[in-house]
Design a protein around this motif. Structure first.
Motif, PDB file in Angstrom:
ATOM      1  N   SER A   1       0.792  -1.127   0.029  1.00  0.00           N
ATOM      2  CA  SER A   1      -0.043  -0.013  -0.090  1.00  0.00           C
ATOM      3  C   SER A   1       0.910   1.146  -0.182  1.00  0.00           C
ATOM      4  O   SER A   1       1.920   1.233   0.413  1.00  0.00           O
ATOM      5  CB  SER A   1      -0.976   0.114   1.232  1.00  0.00           C
ATOM      6  OG  SER A   1      -1.684  -1.020   1.224  1.00  0.00           O
TER       7      SER A   1
ATOM      8  N   THR B   1      -5.042   6.469  -1.352  1.00  0.00           N
ATOM      9  CA  THR B   1      -4.250   5.259  -1.307  1.00  0.00           C
ATOM     10  C   THR B   1      -3.921   4.520  -2.716  1.00  0.00           C
ATOM     11  O   THR B   1      -4.949   4.344  -3.217  1.00  0.00           O
ATOM     12  CB  THR B   1      -4.801   4.124  -0.216  1.00  0.00           C
ATOM     13  OG1 THR B   1      -4.673   4.948   1.185  1.00  0.00           O
ATOM     14  CG2 THR B   1      -3.710   3.049  -0.061  1.00  0.00           C
TER      15      THR B   1
ATOM     16  N   ALA C   1       0.338   5.178   1.117  1.00  0.00           N
ATOM     17  CA  ALA C   1      -0.712   6.255   1.672  1.00  0.00           C
ATOM     18  C   ALA C   1      -0.215   7.659   1.389  1.00  0.00           C
ATOM     19  O   ALA C   1       1.070   7.962   1.421  1.00  0.00           O
ATOM     20  CB  ALA C   1      -1.043   5.872   3.047  1.00  0.00           C
TER      21      ALA C   1
ATOM     22  N   LYS D   1      -9.611   7.088  -0.632  1.00  0.00           N
ATOM     23  CA  LYS D   1      -8.741   6.590   0.580  1.00  0.00           C
ATOM     24  C   LYS D   1      -7.279   7.196   0.377  1.00  0.00           C
ATOM     25  O   LYS D   1      -6.600   7.030   1.316  1.00  0.00           O
ATOM     26  CB  LYS D   1      -8.742   5.157   1.005  1.00  0.00           C
ATOM     27  CG  LYS D   1     -10.074   4.643   1.173  1.00  0.00           C
ATOM     28  CD  LYS D   1      -9.944   3.023   1.390  1.00  0.00           C
ATOM     29  CE  LYS D   1     -11.446   2.464   1.920  1.00  0.00           C
ATOM     30  NZ  LYS D   1     -11.214   1.169   1.993  1.00  0.00           N
TER      31      LYS D   1
END
Length: 119
Positions: free
Chosen positions: A20, A77, A22, A75
């Motif tokens: 991921s 992300t 972020a 999000k």
């Protein structure tokens, strides 16, 4: 924009792993996003990238059919789904933000996350 990659770890060849990335401090949806990696003793290598909308993705040949990049703009992300991992995928993986999908268009880099694939 500040970026933080996560999700790395030690896996066996053939396993799957999802990374991921972020983002904070910027308008995530206004950036193309990319994944790069750097193996021990080697230079940084482009892995793939995704357009602002997520409609367009590009990959380096060595990961085509095994890796998938996606993003969730709500999000902030981006993700890198890695399947059928090989020992040669071992590297520190970095995410980057850019103005387009070209390699020279990435301008903001995050901390990397280490992926180790054992044989």
């Amino acid at each position: 924009v500040q970026l933080q990659a996560s999700g790395g770890g030690l896996v066996q060849a053939g396993d799957s792993l999802t990374l991921s990335c972020a983002a904070s401090g910027g308008t995530f949806s206004s950036y193309a996003m990319g994944w790069f990696r750097q193996a021990p003793g080697k230079g940084r290598e482009f892995v793939g990238a995704i357009s602002r909308s997520g409609i367009t993705t590009v990959y380096t040949d060595s990961v085509k059919g095994r890796f998938t990049i996606s993003r969730d703009n709500a999000k902030n992300t981006m993700y890198l789904q890695m399947n059928s991992l090989k020992p040669e995928d071992t590297a520190v993986y970095y995410c980057a933000a850019g103005t387009g999908l070209g390699l020279s268009q990435f301008f903001s880099w995050g901390q990397g996350t280490l992926v180790t694939v054992s044989s």
